[in-house]
Design a protein around this motif. Structure first.
Motif, PDB file in Angstrom:
ATOM      1  N   ALA A 257       0.811  -1.220   0.000  1.00 39.90           N
ATOM      2  CA  ALA A 257       0.000   0.000   0.000  1.00 39.90           C
ATOM      3  C   ALA A 257       0.846   1.273   0.000  1.00 39.90           C
ATOM      4  N   GLY A 258       2.084   1.181   0.474  1.00 38.43           N
ATOM      5  CA  GLY A 258       2.918   2.368   0.523  1.00 38.43           C
ATOM      6  C   GLY A 258       2.520   3.330   1.633  1.00 38.43           C
ATOM      7  N   VAL A 259       1.875   2.811   2.695  1.00 35.93           N
ATOM      8  CA  VAL A 259       1.481   3.656   3.824  1.00 35.93           C
ATOM      9  C   VAL A 259       2.716   3.995   4.637  1.00 35.93           C
ATOM     10  N   LEU A 260       2.786   5.237   5.160  1.00 40.59           N
ATOM     11  CA  LEU A 260       3.899   5.630   6.003  1.00 40.59           C
ATOM     12  C   LEU A 260       3.965   4.700   7.205  1.00 40.59           C
ATOM     13  N   ALA A 261       5.093   4.036   7.401  1.00 40.08           N
ATOM     14  CA  ALA A 261       5.278   3.127   8.532  1.00 40.08           C
ATOM     15  C   ALA A 261       6.641   3.410   9.148  1.00 40.08           C
ATOM     16  N   GLU A 262       6.643   4.017  10.325  1.00 38.02           N
ATOM     17  CA  GLU A 262       7.887   4.355  10.993  1.00 38.02           C
ATOM     18  C   GLU A 262       7.802   3.942  12.460  1.00 38.02           C
ATOM     19  N   ASP A 263       8.966   3.794  13.073  1.00 35.89           N
ATOM     20  CA  ASP A 263       9.035   3.398  14.473  1.00 35.89           C
ATOM     21  C   ASP A 263       8.858   4.636  15.349  1.00 35.89           C
ATOM     22  N   LYS A 264       7.627   5.155  15.376  1.00 34.89           N
ATOM     23  CA  LYS A 264       7.332   6.325  16.199  1.00 34.89           C
ATOM     24  C   LYS A 264       5.839   6.360  16.474  1.00 34.89           C
ATOM     25  N   LEU A 265       5.462   7.166  17.470  1.00 35.45           N
ATOM     26  CA  LEU A 265       4.066   7.237  17.886  1.00 35.45           C
ATOM     27  C   LEU A 265       3.217   7.931  16.834  1.00 35.45           C
ATOM     28  N   PHE A 266       2.035   7.376  16.581  1.00 35.19           N
ATOM     29  CA  PHE A 266       1.020   8.009  15.739  1.00 35.19           C
ATOM     30  C   PHE A 266       1.559   8.386  14.362  1.00 35.19           C
ATOM     31  N   ALA A 267       2.303   7.478  13.746  1.00 35.45           N
ATOM     32  CA  ALA A 267       2.793   7.760  12.392  1.00 35.45           C
ATOM     33  C   ALA A 267       1.634   7.848  11.402  1.00 35.45           C
ATOM     34  N   THR A 268       0.527   7.140  11.689  1.00 35.63           N
ATOM     35  CA  THR A 268      -0.640   7.145  10.803  1.00 35.63           C
ATOM     36  C   THR A 268      -1.819   7.775  11.527  1.00 35.63           C
ATOM     37  N   LEU A 269      -2.358   8.863  10.982  1.00 39.98           N
ATOM     38  CA  LEU A 269      -3.548   9.499  11.564  1.00 39.98           C
ATOM     39  C   LEU A 269      -4.781   9.286  10.698  1.00 39.98           C
ATOM     40  N   ASP A 270      -4.599   9.180   9.397  1.00 46.82           N
ATOM     41  CA  ASP A 270      -5.732   9.070   8.488  1.00 46.82           C
ATOM     42  C   ASP A 270      -5.918   7.618   8.055  1.00 46.82           C
ATOM     43  N   PRO A 271      -7.145   7.132   8.013  1.00 43.46           N
ATOM     44  CA  PRO A 271      -7.374   5.739   7.620  1.00 43.46           C
ATOM     45  C   PRO A 271      -7.014   5.510   6.159  1.00 43.46           C
ATOM     46  N   THR A 272      -6.421   4.358   5.896  1.00 44.63           N
ATOM     47  CA  THR A 272      -6.060   3.965   4.537  1.00 44.63           C
ATOM     48  C   THR A 272      -6.716   2.626   4.242  1.00 44.63           C
ATOM     49  N   THR A 273      -7.426   2.518   3.128  1.00 46.67           N
ATOM     50  CA  THR A 273      -8.133   1.287   2.765  1.00 46.67           C
ATOM     51  C   THR A 273      -7.528   0.708   1.495  1.00 46.67           C
ATOM     52  N   ARG A 274      -7.229  -0.582   1.535  1.00 44.13           N
ATOM     53  CA  ARG A 274      -6.652  -1.268   0.379  1.00 44.13           C
ATOM     54  C   ARG A 274      -7.354  -2.603   0.175  1.00 44.13           C
ATOM     55  N   ARG A 275      -7.391  -3.046  -1.075  1.00 44.30           N
ATOM     56  CA  ARG A 275      -8.035  -4.309  -1.443  1.00 44.30           C
ATOM     57  C   ARG A 275      -7.040  -5.459  -1.312  1.00 44.30           C
ATOM     58  N   VAL A 276      -7.518  -6.573  -0.762  1.00 43.96           N
ATOM     59  CA  VAL A 276      -6.691  -7.770  -0.584  1.00 43.96           C
ATOM     60  C   VAL A 276      -7.427  -8.952  -1.191  1.00 43.96           C
ATOM     61  N   GLU A 277      -6.725  -9.740  -2.002  1.00 43.19           N
ATOM     62  CA  GLU A 277      -7.297 -10.939  -2.599  1.00 43.19           C
ATOM     63  C   GLU A 277      -6.885 -12.154  -1.770  1.00 43.19           C
ATOM     64  N   LEU A 278      -7.882 -12.916  -1.294  1.00 44.66           N
ATOM     65  CA  LEU A 278      -7.597 -14.150  -0.579  1.00 44.66           C
ATOM     66  C   LEU A 278      -7.237 -15.253  -1.570  1.00 44.66           C
ATOM     67  N   PRO A 279      -6.593 -16.338  -1.109  1.00 43.51           N
ATOM     68  CA  PRO A 279      -6.187 -17.417  -2.029  1.00 43.51           C
ATOM     69  C   PRO A 279      -7.330 -17.969  -2.865  1.00 43.51           C
ATOM     70  N   GLY A 280      -8.555 -18.006  -2.341  1.00 45.93           N
ATOM     71  CA  GLY A 280      -9.684 -18.541  -3.086  1.00 45.93           C
ATOM     72  C   GLY A 280     -10.305 -17.557  -4.059  1.00 45.93           C
ATOM     73  N   GLY A 281      -9.730 -16.363  -4.186  1.00 42.66           N
ATOM     74  CA  GLY A 281     -10.262 -15.355  -5.099  1.00 42.66           C
ATOM     75  C   GLY A 281     -11.202 -14.373  -4.450  1.00 42.66           C
ATOM     76  N   LYS A 282     -11.524 -14.547  -3.172  1.00 40.19           N
ATOM     77  CA  LYS A 282     -12.426 -13.644  -2.478  1.00 40.19           C
ATOM     78  C   LYS A 282     -11.706 -12.329  -2.195  1.00 40.19           C
ATOM     79  N   ALA A 283     -12.426 -11.219  -2.354  1.00 42.73           N
ATOM     80  CA  ALA A 283     -11.845  -9.890  -2.143  1.00 42.73           C
ATOM     81  C   ALA A 283     -12.229  -9.346  -0.772  1.00 42.73           C
ATOM     82  N   LEU A 284     -11.288  -8.691  -0.117  1.00 43.64           N
ATOM     83  CA  LEU A 284     -11.519  -8.018   1.161  1.00 43.64           C
ATOM     84  C   LEU A 284     -10.957  -6.604   1.080  1.00 43.64           C
ATOM     85  N   LEU A 285     -11.475  -5.726   1.935  1.00 45.32           N
ATOM     86  CA  LEU A 285     -10.909  -4.391   2.088  1.00 45.32           C
ATOM     87  C   LEU A 285     -10.296  -4.284   3.485  1.00 45.32           C
TER      88      LEU A 285
END
Length: 415
Positions: free
Chosen positions: A181-209
């Motif tokens: 997803a390329g979301v900011l991920a750092e070793d510090k408090l509250f690096a992420t304030l805004d929600p980020t939604t990404r699609r994930v495909e399960l092995p059986g082809g089912k889609a999740l967010l």
């Protein structure tokens, strides 16, 4: 520069700590040259003023809430995040406006109006209330936009999995590993304030967010919970919560309790939840941690950084979602073939057979999809037999009731 604490039967209403401890801190500030004193709790406006007088103007006094709000203001990157942080800061600041400008008073009125005019602190308070009103209107627009987005998402229902957890537990790293997803991920408090939604495909082809949310913290300021309600509403619409825990942290148990407390405050403590013990590779003895997790039904060990355990986690997510879905047995006409595709995308299909009249499907689907499929439902032989038995019993009961009424009427008739 240093730290100290005090055990008290009750908090001092004037200075939070005892007068002797205040003198001790003043001496420590003078000896170390410290310029800031931080209290690991929220101070009342009166306590804040009394401590500021004692420590002097050269020292900045900061309580836990002010420190967290300051960190949030540095992390806010989007317009929504900045609005939410500014509102929280304004709500915190309003009862704590100092009297530093009280010597600046408006001119008294002319003519028959006597007395002092409006003091500067009253002007500041009025201006701050006006700014807060504007911020609430802007945030309500954001909330309306998010609501419309969730309604569009519900129209083509794909299960939503929300990542929740203590700040710096590794939620963003986990999302990045799953989806790039390329979301900011750092070793510090509250690096992420805004929600980020990404699609994930399960092995059986089912889609999740998957949705990454703001991290929680012990004694989370109430102003933040209120200001970030538009963001936290994403959690309420999720089908499943992934409670991400930094299992390598020495205070992991306390952090779990803190997150559960915030979830209870949001009213989502009873939602389906899978506990994800993250950073297992950073533990002193990972095998022991894995053995403990294996004995717990709703817990899985992973490493968001290396990808270890993510396959098992996705399998558990699929199983949990199936438990929360509705079983359907439907016959879908070929003219409505798009419904078959939707069932495959949003649910778990157990069997599908092609017949003369259409496709007969047995599956587990979200409630919203099940409601739309209601007119196409097929009853099993057992269900039909049960319905016939109920109708027969009802007919017998109705016949008995009519016979009883007839007997009663005959008994009451004059001879």
């Amino acid at each position: 520069m240093g730290s100290t604490y005090q055990l008290l039967d009750e908090i001092n209403p004037r200075t939070y700590i005892g007068s002797g401890k205040v003198q001790e801190i003043m001496a420590a500030v003078a000896n170390t040259g410290a310029t800031t004193v931080v209290f690991d709790d929220e101070l009342s406006p009166g306590q804040l003023r009394n401590l500021e007088r004692a420590l002097g103007d050269a020292v900045r006094l900061c309580d836990r809430t002010a420190l967290i709000l300051d960190i949030f203001s540095q992390r806010a990157a989007t317009r929504e995040g900045k609005l939410q942080v500014e509102l929280a800061q304004s709500e915190y600041q309003l009862p704590r406006l100092t009297r530093m400008w009280s010597h600046l008073e408006r001119q008294s009125g002319s003519g028959q109006v006597k007395g002092m005019g409006e003091k500067q602190i009253e002007v500041d308070r009025r201006l701050l209330k006006g700014r807060m009103a504007r911020l609430r209107r802007d945030i309500e627009e954001v909330r309306t936009h998010r609501r419309a987005y969730r309604e569009r998402r519900a129209a083509a229902p794909i299960p939503v999995v929300a990542l929740v957890g203590y700040t710096n537990a590794g939620k963003s790293t986990l999302l990045n590993t799953l989806t790039q997803a390329g979301v900011l991920a750092e070793d510090k408090l509250f690096a992420t304030l805004d929600p980020t939604t990404r699609r994930v495909e399960l092995p059986g082809g089912k889609a999740l967010l998957f949705t990454d949310t703001v991290g929680f913290i012990q004694k989370l300021p109430t102003q933040l919970v209120a200001a970030f309600r538009a963001t936290l509403e994403e959690i309420k619409d999720a089908s499943l919560l992934l409670h991400v825990v930094d299992v390598s942290h020495p205070n992991a148990a306390a952090q779990i309790d803190a997150v559960n407390g915030v979830l209870a405050e949001l009213g989502v403590e009873n939602m389906p939840t899978l506990n994800v013990w993250n950073k297992v590779d950073a533990c002193a003895d990972p095998e022991v941690v894995r053995a403990v997790a294996a004995r717990r039904e709703q817990t899985v060990c992973v490493s968001g950084l290396t990808g270890e355990g993510l396959g098992e986690m996705l399998e558990r997510v699929s199983a949990k979602l199936q438990d929360s879905m509705v079983a359907v047995h439907v016959l879908i006409p070929y003219a409505q073939g798009e419904l078959v595709d939707e069932i495959h995308r949003t649910g778990v299909v157990e069997a599908a057979e092609f017949g003369a009249a259409g496709t007969e499907v047995r599956a587990y689907v979200p409630l919203s999809v099940a409601q739309r499929l209601q007119p196409l439902r097929l009853q099993t032989a057992a269900a039909v037999e049960e319905q016939q038995r109920i109708e027969a019993a009802a007919a017998v009961a109705a016949g008995a009731a009519r016979a009883a009424d007839a007997a009663g009427a005959a008994a009451e008739a004059p001879t």
